[in-house]
Write a protein that holds these residues in place. Sequence first.
Motif, short mmCIF file in Angstrom:
data_model
loop_
_atom_site.label_atom_id
_atom_site.label_comp_id
_atom_site.label_asym_id
_atom_site.label_seq_id
_atom_site.Cartn_x
_atom_site.Cartn_y
_atom_site.Cartn_z
N GLY A 49 0.79 -1.21 0.00
CA GLY A 49 0.00 0.00 0.00
C GLY A 49 0.83 1.26 0.00
N PHE A 50 2.14 1.13 0.06
CA PHE A 50 3.04 2.29 0.03
C PHE A 50 4.09 2.08 -1.06
N SER A 51 4.58 3.17 -1.57
CA SER A 51 5.66 3.07 -2.55
C SER A 51 6.94 2.63 -1.85
N ILE A 52 7.71 1.80 -2.52
CA ILE A 52 8.99 1.35 -1.96
C ILE A 52 9.95 2.53 -1.97
N ALA A 53 10.58 2.79 -0.82
CA ALA A 53 11.49 3.93 -0.68
C ALA A 53 12.95 3.51 -0.69
N ASN A 54 13.23 2.24 -0.35
CA ASN A 54 14.63 1.81 -0.28
C ASN A 54 14.66 0.30 -0.12
N TYR A 55 15.86 -0.26 -0.11
CA TYR A 55 16.04 -1.69 0.15
C TYR A 55 17.11 -1.87 1.21
N GLU A 56 17.01 -2.96 1.93
CA GLU A 56 18.02 -3.37 2.90
C GLU A 56 18.54 -4.74 2.52
N TYR A 57 19.78 -5.01 2.90
CA TYR A 57 20.34 -6.32 2.62
C TYR A 57 21.02 -6.88 3.87
N SER A 58 21.07 -8.19 3.92
CA SER A 58 21.77 -8.90 4.99
C SER A 58 22.73 -9.88 4.35
N THR A 59 23.93 -9.98 4.90
CA THR A 59 24.91 -10.95 4.38
C THR A 59 25.09 -12.12 5.34
N ASN A 60 24.31 -12.15 6.43
CA ASN A 60 24.43 -13.24 7.40
C ASN A 60 23.08 -13.90 7.66
N ASN A 61 22.33 -14.10 6.56
CA ASN A 61 21.07 -14.84 6.61
C ASN A 61 20.01 -14.14 7.45
N GLY A 62 20.06 -12.80 7.49
CA GLY A 62 19.05 -12.03 8.22
C GLY A 62 19.44 -11.69 9.63
N GLY A 63 20.67 -12.01 10.03
CA GLY A 63 21.11 -11.70 11.39
C GLY A 63 21.21 -10.20 11.63
N SER A 64 21.62 -9.46 10.62
CA SER A 64 21.70 -8.01 10.71
C SER A 64 21.43 -7.44 9.33
N TRP A 65 21.01 -6.16 9.30
CA TRP A 65 20.57 -5.55 8.04
C TRP A 65 21.27 -4.23 7.83
N THR A 66 21.52 -3.92 6.54
CA THR A 66 22.13 -2.66 6.15
C THR A 66 21.28 -2.01 5.07
N ALA A 67 20.91 -0.74 5.29
CA ALA A 67 20.12 -0.02 4.29
C ALA A 67 21.04 0.57 3.23
N SER A 86 22.64 3.21 0.98
CA SER A 86 22.89 4.64 1.17
C SER A 86 23.76 5.14 0.04
N PRO A 87 23.24 6.07 -0.79
CA PRO A 87 21.93 6.69 -0.69
C PRO A 87 20.82 5.70 -1.04
N PRO A 88 19.57 6.02 -0.63
CA PRO A 88 18.46 5.10 -0.92
C PRO A 88 18.33 4.84 -2.42
N SER A 89 17.89 3.63 -2.75
CA SER A 89 17.73 3.26 -4.16
C SER A 89 16.56 2.30 -4.28
N VAL A 90 15.82 2.45 -5.36
CA VAL A 90 14.71 1.53 -5.65
C VAL A 90 14.98 0.76 -6.93
N SER A 91 16.24 0.75 -7.37
CA SER A 91 16.63 -0.01 -8.56
C SER A 91 16.48 -1.50 -8.29
N ASP A 92 16.41 -2.28 -9.36
CA ASP A 92 16.27 -3.73 -9.22
C ASP A 92 17.61 -4.45 -9.16
N SER A 93 18.66 -3.72 -8.85
CA SER A 93 19.97 -4.34 -8.63
C SER A 93 20.73 -3.51 -7.60
N MET A 94 21.64 -4.17 -6.90
CA MET A 94 22.46 -3.47 -5.91
C MET A 94 23.83 -4.11 -5.87
N THR A 95 24.82 -3.32 -5.47
CA THR A 95 26.18 -3.82 -5.29
C THR A 95 26.50 -3.86 -3.80
N ILE A 96 26.91 -5.03 -3.33
CA ILE A 96 27.31 -5.20 -1.94
C ILE A 96 28.82 -5.34 -1.93
#
Length: 818
Positions: A357-375, A377-387
């Motif tokens: 019901g809301f527009s997506i404003a950003n994405y977060e990723y986890s590299t430890n199976n969801g143990g911790s999350w990183t947003a 920065s800057p926010p992005s709504v692209s369909d790809s990201m570089t970690i």
Amino acid sequence: MLKGARFKIALALALFSSILTPTSAQAAPLAPGFESVTLALITDNDFAAWMGDDKNVTRLFWQNNVSWYDQVAAMSNQDVVPQIGETYIYVLAMGGDNYTGIAGGPGTGGQEDWAGAINGKSLLTYPGAQVAIGRSTTDARDIRLDGYLLLNNYLADWYSSAGDIAWGSYSPTLADVRSGLSNAIWSPATESNHPAIASPRTDCTVSCDNASGPGFIHKGWDFPDGSAVVFRFPLSAAQLPVSATNSQVVVDWNAPTGGETPVDYLVDYKESSESDSAYKSFSVVSHPTTMETVTGLTNGTPYTFRVAGRNANGIGTYSVSRSVTPVGPPTQPLNLSYTALDNGVSVKFSAPENNGGFSIANYEYSTNNGGSWTALSPPSVSDSMTISGLTNGTTYQVKLRAVTPYGSGSASSALAVTPGVTVYRSTTYSSGTLDSVSGMPSGSTYTEGQAFSVAAAPTRTNFRFMGWSDGSSTYQPGATYTVAKSNVNLTAQWRQSSLAGTTNSDIARVLTWNIVGSEAVDATVSSDSGNSSVRVVIPSNSFDAGTEIIFWRLTNQNLSKATINNSYDYLINFAVSWSIGDDVSAAKRVLTARSPIQITVKNSAIQKGATAWMILGGVATSLGAATQDGEITVSITEDPIITLANVSVSNTNSRDTSEEARKARQAAIDDARREILRLIKLGKPISLNLLNAAEIFGGTEKSISLINSDITELSKTAKEDISSVEKIVFKFKTIDRIARGERVYLSDLQSAGIVRADSIYKKSIPSALRRVSTSRLDTFERIQSYIGEVEKKIEERKAALVAAHEKVMALISGWFAR
């Protein structure tokens, strides 16, 4: 009769009338009602309330048109009835004093303030409240002050309307406000969580001291003089009669006032975009319950609800309809895939199927199976990201989730990723000739940094394989090769069998004949310093036109001693080689002479009975014995090294000349070279016999310990290259030759590292070495020291000559001046 008929008609009409007009005891229930939701606002000086979604305002809801005095006196409320798609209430607070641009800070006199309540609940503590603090894009009209994004430059005639704003009569347009809030960045704005702006004021005249009523708590938000700021509040926390939560809506109604009491209620719903005929019944709720939670809804889709009472007389009138949009977290990102990078990965994915019901404003990723999350920065709504910041070769469990104003969404399935670019390099083998070669290995593909064993040796008629070269180093079969950052081509290195067992420093070209037509050759050359003459007679038509014949002088006896007998003194050492073709336009080949070539050697030291041998491909064969003193004549049809010693041997064939024996000899040499590299890798010394078996000649019992010492100083890569050993042995062979007083050439001195390549005294040093007493030049250091002395003396002599020249020129100049 007439009277009876009239009575019957009257009775029928009475019965019909009773059917059409039932009594109150026989009626269905009246329509249920919905509670009102009220919004109360007060601002110093003006405000406007808007309805909207999570992106922007969509319609004007309440335009204040009275001064703050009247706002205080009236404290008016407005019923909140959202329309389809509306999920937020926006409050535009406007200060009427002239804008100064000076940061005021909390509680500073002259600053503006505002406060409000929904259903008696303070907007300062309203869950999910936010304030506009910036913009994700760049716009020259933006002003940021005291943490706020100011809309001053977006609102028409703002600076000339200070009086209207002060009296509460300024009316901004929908278009202006929408422009001012495009791509706005929002930050939490509750009394307990307001990281971007100052704490609410408690000393303000309007919000703090004069506002009264449910939800006003004698506090107000402080904002700059003469500015326009925007707050917003999600309707999901407003306790609307139809209030949306995650995938469900709570419908809260009032029982009908008057009429028959319902037995139960019918709760209907439909998607708001559908017609009324699409209403579906969700449930039947027994009276007196007047609340139901409609579940199974799709977040982000507007729904419309209605309620009707029912009793024994039927279904009553439906309530007015109310619409709301359920909201919740976005669903999980899908279809994750990745590309490995150096110390990172690039992750490709599909956006969530439902954004909640809301527009997506950003994405977060986890590299430890969801143990911790990183947003991001800057926010992005692209369909790809570089970690980035990962360790190559380490496997990570990556999960993604979308972020909206509602919060973080569901996590994706884990994707196992391993950073580190895998680069494949091709390794090929080239024959190094246009001639026919047997046993050429095929290439392969390796990853960058991978090590492999160099392939076995190929074979070529009348040539000896010397190793595989990559352009900078030569590798023997079985050696370890590590793939670098480019493709590898290993080229076979060949040496003509007639010269096998020698290095470039062991031979010196004396004379070359190029056969023209079917010509014959009859020439006499010197094979040494003038003590021996060699007559070479080549009959006509012995070779094809274009054959190149070379007469070589051998500079030492090393090959003869190693191949025949180490105790003999070989006073004659030379070679005659021939080939046709250049391996550029035609294959280079060695052919057997059609007619025997006669070679007559004259030297006063030759004794009757002296034996001459030819050495070909590491195999020695006796050519015969001298029949008189001072001379010997032999015949050959192959191109060999020829050597002679004043010894008489009964067995004229010191080696089996069969092809099998030559192959066995080559295999023995290769084995010896591999053994040398193995011992070096283990840090063990090599023996003089092993060097000779590998046909790396020049070492002595005196120098072998020095050779081993130099080998230990080699780099790891050099220790895997047999040519490094050859260079070290050659260095000590050159030292030994100098110490024995033998003639050495400049190229030998440079190859041994005794003379620098950039030395300007190249021609003087060899002659100086021949003149000195060689007994003192028996080590590398002593030779280098002597060469340094020579260079210094030459410099001194050169300086003296220059000084003398200048003196003479000065005398001549003075003489002419007279």
